[in-house]
Design a protein around this motif. Structure first.
Motif, PDB file in Angstrom:
ATOM      1  N   LEU A  26       0.896  -1.039  -0.028  1.00  0.00           N
ATOM      2  CA  LEU A  26      -0.121   0.090   0.018  1.00  0.00           C
ATOM      3  C   LEU A  26       0.868   1.351   0.164  1.00  0.00           C
ATOM      4  O   LEU A  26       1.535   1.420   0.649  1.00  0.00           O
ATOM      5  CB  LEU A  26      -0.845  -0.073   1.119  1.00  0.00           C
ATOM      6  CG  LEU A  26      -1.808   1.123   1.579  1.00  0.00           C
ATOM      7  CD1 LEU A  26      -2.936   1.247   0.457  1.00  0.00           C
ATOM      8  CD2 LEU A  26      -2.588   0.936   2.813  1.00  0.00           C
ATOM      9  N   ILE A  35      -7.562   3.648   7.066  1.00  0.00           N
ATOM     10  CA  ILE A  35      -8.031   2.211   7.700  1.00  0.00           C
ATOM     11  C   ILE A  35      -7.940   1.897   9.119  1.00  0.00           C
ATOM     12  O   ILE A  35      -8.424   1.469   9.653  1.00  0.00           O
ATOM     13  CB  ILE A  35      -6.955   1.355   6.759  1.00  0.00           C
ATOM     14  CG1 ILE A  35      -7.447   1.322   5.133  1.00  0.00           C
ATOM     15  CG2 ILE A  35      -6.898  -0.248   7.242  1.00  0.00           C
ATOM     16  CD1 ILE A  35      -6.456   0.675   4.253  1.00  0.00           C
ATOM     17  N   GLU A  49      -1.342  -8.029  13.307  1.00  0.00           N
ATOM     18  CA  GLU A  49      -1.382  -7.725  12.129  1.00  0.00           C
ATOM     19  C   GLU A  49      -1.040  -8.691  11.050  1.00  0.00           C
ATOM     20  O   GLU A  49       0.240  -9.170  11.215  1.00  0.00           O
ATOM     21  CB  GLU A  49      -0.333  -6.294  11.640  1.00  0.00           C
ATOM     22  CG  GLU A  49      -0.549  -5.858  10.028  1.00  0.00           C
ATOM     23  CD  GLU A  49       0.211  -4.575  10.031  1.00  0.00           C
ATOM     24  OE1 GLU A  49       0.116  -4.081   8.777  1.00  0.00           O
ATOM     25  OE2 GLU A  49       0.824  -4.134  10.708  1.00  0.00           O
ATOM     26  N   ASN A 116      -4.299  -7.413   5.697  1.00  0.00           N
ATOM     27  CA  ASN A 116      -4.137  -7.334   4.253  1.00  0.00           C
ATOM     28  C   ASN A 116      -4.082  -8.660   3.843  1.00  0.00           C
ATOM     29  O   ASN A 116      -2.979  -8.909   3.300  1.00  0.00           O
ATOM     30  CB  ASN A 116      -3.383  -6.391   3.753  1.00  0.00           C
ATOM     31  CG  ASN A 116      -3.359  -6.148   2.284  1.00  0.00           C
ATOM     32  OD1 ASN A 116      -4.429  -6.604   1.592  1.00  0.00           O
ATOM     33  ND2 ASN A 116      -2.369  -5.633   1.748  1.00  0.00           N
ATOM     34  N   TYR A 119      -4.814 -13.012  -1.465  1.00  0.00           N
ATOM     35  CA  TYR A 119      -6.038 -13.258  -2.206  1.00  0.00           C
ATOM     36  C   TYR A 119      -6.233 -14.906  -2.374  1.00  0.00           C
ATOM     37  O   TYR A 119      -7.267 -15.674  -2.165  1.00  0.00           O
ATOM     38  CB  TYR A 119      -6.172 -12.882  -3.597  1.00  0.00           C
ATOM     39  CG  TYR A 119      -6.431 -11.429  -3.693  1.00  0.00           C
ATOM     40  CD1 TYR A 119      -6.619 -10.451  -2.580  1.00  0.00           C
ATOM     41  CD2 TYR A 119      -6.115 -10.582  -4.963  1.00  0.00           C
ATOM     42  CE1 TYR A 119      -6.975  -9.198  -2.762  1.00  0.00           C
ATOM     43  CE2 TYR A 119      -6.409  -9.476  -4.956  1.00  0.00           C
ATOM     44  CZ  TYR A 119      -6.773  -8.481  -4.050  1.00  0.00           C
ATOM     45  OH  TYR A 119      -6.898  -7.334  -4.035  1.00  0.00           O
ATOM     46  N   SER A 122      -7.278 -16.274   1.304  1.00  0.00           N
ATOM     47  CA  SER A 122      -8.090 -15.363   1.981  1.00  0.00           C
ATOM     48  C   SER A 122      -9.180 -16.121   2.720  1.00  0.00           C
ATOM     49  O   SER A 122      -9.494 -15.938   3.881  1.00  0.00           O
ATOM     50  CB  SER A 122      -8.792 -14.106   1.212  1.00  0.00           C
ATOM     51  OG  SER A 122      -8.052 -13.489   0.531  1.00  0.00           O
ATOM     52  N   MET A 142      -8.574  -6.217   4.824  1.00  0.00           N
ATOM     53  CA  MET A 142      -8.528  -6.118   3.208  1.00  0.00           C
ATOM     54  C   MET A 142      -8.533  -7.348   2.493  1.00  0.00           C
ATOM     55  O   MET A 142      -7.752  -7.989   2.520  1.00  0.00           O
ATOM     56  CB  MET A 142      -7.298  -5.112   3.011  1.00  0.00           C
ATOM     57  CG  MET A 142      -7.346  -4.711   1.470  1.00  0.00           C
ATOM     58  SD  MET A 142      -8.161  -3.105   1.331  1.00  0.00           S
ATOM     59  CE  MET A 142      -6.519  -2.081   2.134  1.00  0.00           C
ATOM     60  N   PHE A 184      -1.787   0.029  -4.876  1.00  0.00           N
ATOM     61  CA  PHE A 184      -0.834  -0.976  -4.436  1.00  0.00           C
ATOM     62  C   PHE A 184       0.318  -1.047  -5.549  1.00  0.00           C
ATOM     63  O   PHE A 184       0.101  -0.668  -6.583  1.00  0.00           O
ATOM     64  CB  PHE A 184      -1.730  -2.377  -4.392  1.00  0.00           C
ATOM     65  CG  PHE A 184      -2.680  -2.573  -3.276  1.00  0.00           C
ATOM     66  CD1 PHE A 184      -2.134  -2.632  -2.051  1.00  0.00           C
ATOM     67  CD2 PHE A 184      -3.825  -2.299  -3.491  1.00  0.00           C
ATOM     68  CE1 PHE A 184      -3.112  -2.767  -0.909  1.00  0.00           C
ATOM     69  CE2 PHE A 184      -4.735  -2.457  -2.556  1.00  0.00           C
ATOM     70  CZ  PHE A 184      -4.379  -2.581  -1.072  1.00  0.00           C
ATOM     71  N   SER A 192      -9.794  -4.178  -4.240  1.00  0.00           N
ATOM     72  CA  SER A 192     -10.145  -4.734  -2.904  1.00  0.00           C
ATOM     73  C   SER A 192     -11.318  -4.059  -2.222  1.00  0.00           C
ATOM     74  O   SER A 192     -11.974  -3.133  -2.828  1.00  0.00           O
ATOM     75  CB  SER A 192      -8.643  -4.668  -2.125  1.00  0.00           C
ATOM     76  OG  SER A 192      -7.787  -5.270  -2.714  1.00  0.00           O
ATOM     77  N   LEU A 194     -12.482  -3.039   2.101  1.00  0.00           N
ATOM     78  CA  LEU A 194     -12.251  -3.095   3.461  1.00  0.00           C
ATOM     79  C   LEU A 194     -13.347  -3.455   4.141  1.00  0.00           C
ATOM     80  O   LEU A 194     -14.479  -2.960   3.946  1.00  0.00           O
ATOM     81  CB  LEU A 194     -11.810  -1.847   4.002  1.00  0.00           C
ATOM     82  CG  LEU A 194     -11.239  -1.946   5.384  1.00  0.00           C
ATOM     83  CD1 LEU A 194      -9.841  -2.716   5.536  1.00  0.00           C
ATOM     84  CD2 LEU A 194     -11.128  -0.468   6.119  1.00  0.00           C
TER      85      LEU A 194
END
Length: 445
Positions: A26, A35, A49, A116, A119, A122, A142, A184, A192, A194
């Protein structure tokens, strides 16, 4: 960091971003600040995180004086963060988030999670970190926009599916905003979004057998275009009759049923009996004097209402790894509902002895019959609920058959985590267990 600074830093530490591994960094600082603001972070928070990357969010969370545990799979990025934020309230875990032991978070008073999420994993990470019950009080994820839409989807929409129901059963999900791919580096192929997730109040919805619920939902959505009754026929052979009883369309597809209707269907085929109903004969407890000598018997309600001295048993069940099974008490309990307790616990009924009661509670609550060792006696006090407690211990290597009428959920925990948890969050436990655990740890340090 600006776009040019990110590129320069990555070259310096020898990292070539791999989009397939979710390494998208990011570079919009205003968005990063927005965010972090959505998590309402305060100094008392312990923030986890996932995938901190170069620390765009990490730096802003640390500025709010919260402690941070950053889980980073890439060794080079983990080392970069250690050097950049050395001496701060940051702990780096060079680990795969899918392998992280979430049980350790129970030792922190208040936990929030930012992620974050890559993908390609996820959904797996969502299921892992949203497992019920959880030590986490807020999740800020995210996600790929399409996945975020699935989490907030309503019935009768194309995004509504098994994952929607699995998450919404215990959580409330808010779609906060779309995040364009352009913020990004490298730029991902899709946008994406949030989402903010918070625990649902357990009393919002009726209790249900979660295993049966998930099994029905998975089968129901296994072939979306087929009628639900045909897909779940093995579990619901009398579907037409039940559908009419629940005011459902007998030709409905899975996506047409709301969360409440799925719960109602689950409870129709696997009902959870309330602990006490108006027609349930009251249990008679043995009532004792100050020396724990039986002097009579009285109904449960009378014993509790008048704080009469009585007897109880607690059993601690350990697995071969030495971990203790704790149960989350049913929401229907008249005392200490939805608190954590011993593996099995209960009252000594009139005419019973302690050993008989302990064996009965194991069978009724956990579905097991194992040898138990009597390890301690606890005097009656306000902390024990005016119960003279006999504490037992045993070991078991196998699957427990939890009684959903008695137990909301359960899990094995290392004793060191239980130690930290009882100190960090004492109100999450039934008081009687806390007293038992003190005695157990004195004998088994």
């Amino acid at each position: 960091m600006k776009l040019s600074e990110i590129a320069a830093t990555l070259r310096e530490i020898g990292v070539s971003p791999v989009k397939s591994l979710g390494q998208n960094f990011l570079h919009d600082r205003n968005l990063a600040q927005w965010i972090v603001d959505q998590a309402d972070i305060v100094p008392e928070d312990f923030v986890v995180e996932i995938g901190p990357g170069l620390g765009a969010l990490t730096e802003l969370v640390l500025a709010k004086e919260a402690r941070v545990l950053a889980i980073e799979k890439d060794k080079r990025l983990a080392e970069y963060l250690r050097n950049k934020f050395g001496g701060s309230a940051l702990e780096i875990a060079h680990d795969d988030a899918l392998e992280f032991d979430t049980r350790t978070l129970y030792t922190q008073p208040k936990v929030k999670l930012l992620g974050n999420l890559p993908y390609y994993i996820s959904s797996q990470l969502l299921i892992k970190f949203l497992e019920y019950p959880s030590p986490i009080s807020l999740w800020l994820f995210m996600l790929q926009k399409e996945l975020a839409r699935r989490l907030v989807a309503a019935p009768a929409t194309s995004d509504y599916g098994a994952l929607t129901l699995q998450i919404q059963l215990h959580h409330r999900v808010e779609y906060l905003r779309k995040v364009p791919a352009s913020v990004f580096l490298p730029k991902p192929d899709v946008d994406s979004a949030l989402v903010r997730i918070s625990p649902r109040d357990p009393q919002d919805l009726p209790a249900c057998n979660r295993k049966i619920f998930q099994k029905l939902v998975r089968r129901g959505f296994s072939q979306r275009r087929k009628q639900l009754g045909k897909l779940i026929r093995e579990d619901v052979p009398d579907w037409e009759e039940i559908a009419v009883e629940l005011s459902l369309n007998t030709r409905a597809r899975a996506e047409e049923l709301s969360l409440q209707q799925w719960i109602a269907l689950t409870n129709r085929i696997a009902p959870i009996a309330a602990e006490v109903t108006p027609h349930t004969p009251e249990e008679e407890f043995a009532v004792v004097d100050e020396e724990n000598r039986v002097k009579g018997a009285a109904p449960r309600s009378q014993v509790h209402a008048n704080n009469l001295l009585h007897r109880a048993v607690h059993a601690l069940v350990f697995n071969p790894a030495g971990e203790l099974f704790l149960q989350l008490r049913s929401r229907s309990k008249d005392r200490h509902p939805l608190t954590w307790d011993s593996s099995a616990a209960g009252h000594v009924n009139a005419g019973e002895e302690y050993d008989q009661s302990a064996a009965r509670e194991l069978r009724e609550e956990l579905g097991i019959d194992i040898p138990l060792i009597r390890t301690a006696k606890l005097p009656a006090s306000e902390r024990t609920g005016y119960e003279f407690i006999c504490l037992y211990a045993g070991s078991y290597d196998g699957e427990l058959q939890l009684n959903p009428s008695e137990i909301e959920a359960g899990r094995f925990f290392p004793p060191t985590i239980v130690d930290g948890w009882t100190k960090a969050r004492p109100k999450e436990f039934a008081p009687g267990f806390v007293e038992c655990w003190k005695i157990w740890r004195e004998k088994n340090p």
